[in-house]
Design an enzyme around this catalytic site. Structure first.
Site, PDB file in Angstrom:
ATOM      1  N   HIS A   1     103.242  83.075  73.184  1.00  0.00           N
ATOM      2  CA  HIS A   1     103.610  84.093  74.178  1.00  0.00           C
ATOM      3  C   HIS A   1     104.109  83.470  75.471  1.00  0.00           C
ATOM      4  O   HIS A   1     103.814  82.315  75.782  1.00  0.00           O
ATOM      5  CB  HIS A   1     102.389  84.973  74.506  1.00  0.00           C
TER       6      HIS A   1
ATOM      7  N   ASP B   1     103.563  84.724  79.466  1.00  0.00           N
ATOM      8  CA  ASP B   1     102.510  85.564  80.029  1.00  0.00           C
ATOM      9  C   ASP B   1     103.035  86.891  80.564  1.00  0.00           C
ATOM     10  O   ASP B   1     104.049  86.929  81.267  1.00  0.00           O
ATOM     11  CB  ASP B   1     101.824  84.837  81.199  1.00  0.00           C
TER      12      ASP B   1
ATOM     13  N   HIS C   1     103.910  79.592  75.168  1.00  0.00           N
ATOM     14  CA  HIS C   1     102.790  78.692  74.900  1.00  0.00           C
ATOM     15  C   HIS C   1     101.777  79.346  73.981  1.00  0.00           C
ATOM     16  O   HIS C   1     101.803  80.566  73.756  1.00  0.00           O
ATOM     17  CB  HIS C   1     102.142  78.229  76.216  1.00  0.00           C
TER      18      HIS C   1
ATOM     19  N   ARG D   1      92.853  79.959  85.931  1.00  0.00           N
ATOM     20  CA  ARG D   1      94.309  80.153  85.991  1.00  0.00           C
ATOM     21  C   ARG D   1      94.713  80.967  87.209  1.00  0.00           C
ATOM     22  O   ARG D   1      94.086  81.971  87.531  1.00  0.00           O
ATOM     23  CB  ARG D   1      94.766  80.894  84.721  1.00  0.00           C
TER      24      ARG D   1
HETATM   25  C1  SIN Z   1      97.006  81.218  78.486  1.00  0.00           C
HETATM   26  O1  SIN Z   1      97.613  81.701  77.557  1.00  0.00           O
HETATM   27  O2  SIN Z   1      97.312  81.447  79.656  1.00  0.00           O
HETATM   28  C2  SIN Z   1      95.820  80.295  78.222  1.00  0.00           C
HETATM   29  C3  SIN Z   1      96.231  78.998  77.645  1.00  0.00           C
HETATM   30  C4  SIN Z   1      95.049  78.103  77.341  1.00  0.00           C
HETATM   31  O3  SIN Z   1      93.903  78.489  77.553  1.00  0.00           O
HETATM   32  O4  SIN Z   1      95.286  76.998  76.869  1.00  0.00           O
END
Ligand code: SIN
Length: 285
Positions: free
Chosen positions: A105, A107, A261, A276
């Site tokens: 995805h 974000d 990612h 995050r």
């Molecule tokens: C995310 O998708 O923002 C998380 C990625 C992760 O935890 O590695």
């Protein structure tokens, strides 16, 4: 081929052929000079995601770092699930059956103006496992045939958050990171072009993802599925990707417009704790 380059005095070391570079010798807890900010931004635009090691960031330093690149984006589906709406704590505990980001995805693309990027900081990571994969969506677009590029050039796609939040997604029972699932939650849907021009580099890229994109404008989801499935799978062919192995104190800063990612769900019995901060973006065009 050089194994490193210098951008605005920063030592930048590519991690893979398609995307990802590690930036060495910078302390992100300190207020960065304008030159360093410009250098990190250039490396980010070039490599789609940049990594830093051995950082120590308080919540306030983490937010101050993000603010050097834009305004902080408040994620509507995590608002109210933690004490500070400007940060999302992403936790895995032993036995979690689901994790945040386990499908490919970008974000939060159900928003009309999805975030331009995110800065993810590792507070606690397993000894092995729990890596994150990234995929370069310029490369994905450029590898398509001219005929396919022409065909998808005029398409727009629906992006919705119904698979990742809300009562029907039913994630909270299976994982430690909680998302909004209350009855007052409402689905957010936006239409975005399938081929987007990056607002800073001016390059075209493929803009669909597994977590949010459900179909094309003017078609049913069933009609959209064969082409959408092809584009989704194409977008993370191994040659477009890199893989980051976390250590405590590592940071990944990704360009959410040019990359996708996926958090690898392979650390079932280990604890993993990340923080995050997302940075606001503009409408994809
Ligand atoms: C995310 O998708 O923002 C998380 C990625 C992760 O935890 O590695």
């Amino acid at each position: 081929m050089n194994d490193h380059t210098t951008i605005a005095g920063l030592d930048v070391r590519p991690l893979a052929g398609a995307c990802g570079a590690e930036i060495l010798g910078i302390d992100l807890s300190q207020r960065l000079s304008d030159e360093s900010v410009a250098g990190i931004r250039r490396a980010l635009l070039e490599h789609c995601v940049v990594f830093f090691r051995d950082q120590t960031l308080t919540v306030e330093q983490h937010k101050a770092l993000a603010r050097r690149f834009g305004e902080i984006f408040i994620h509507p589906n995590y608002k109210g699930t933690g004490p500070d709406p400007e940060i999302v704590e992403i936790r895995r505990e032993p036995g979690d059956k689901r994790i945040v980001g386990e499908e490919w995805h970008s974000d939060t693309t159900m928003m009309e103006e999805p975030p331009m990027g995110a800065i993810l900081y590792a507070l606690d990571v397993p000894a092995y496992g729990g890596d994150t994969l990234f995929a370069n969506q310029y490369a994905a677009y450029e590898a398509l045939s001219p005929g396919m590029q022409r065909m998808i050039g005029g398409l727009r796609a629906y992006h919705t958050d119904r698979k990742v939040a809300g009562p029907r997604a039913n994630n909270n029972a299976f994982r430690s990171t909680k998302v909004r699932e209350d009855d007052a939650w409402r689905e957010t849907v936006s239409l975005h072009p399938v081929v987007v021009t990056h607002p800073e580099t001016g390059r075209k890229l493929l803009y669909v993802n597994h977590s949010y994109t459900v179909g094309f404008e003017g078609m049913t989801e069933e009609e959209s599925k064969p082409l959408l499935d092809f584009l989704l799978a194409h977008g993370h062919r191994p040659e477009f990707t890199c893989r980051f192995r976390w250590q405590k104190g590592s940071i990944a800063f990704w360009d959410n417009r040019s990359s996708k990612h996926l958090a690898v769900h392979d650390s079932h019995q280990a604890r993993r704790h990340m923080r995050r901060v997302q940075i606001s973006g503009t409408r994809p065009v």
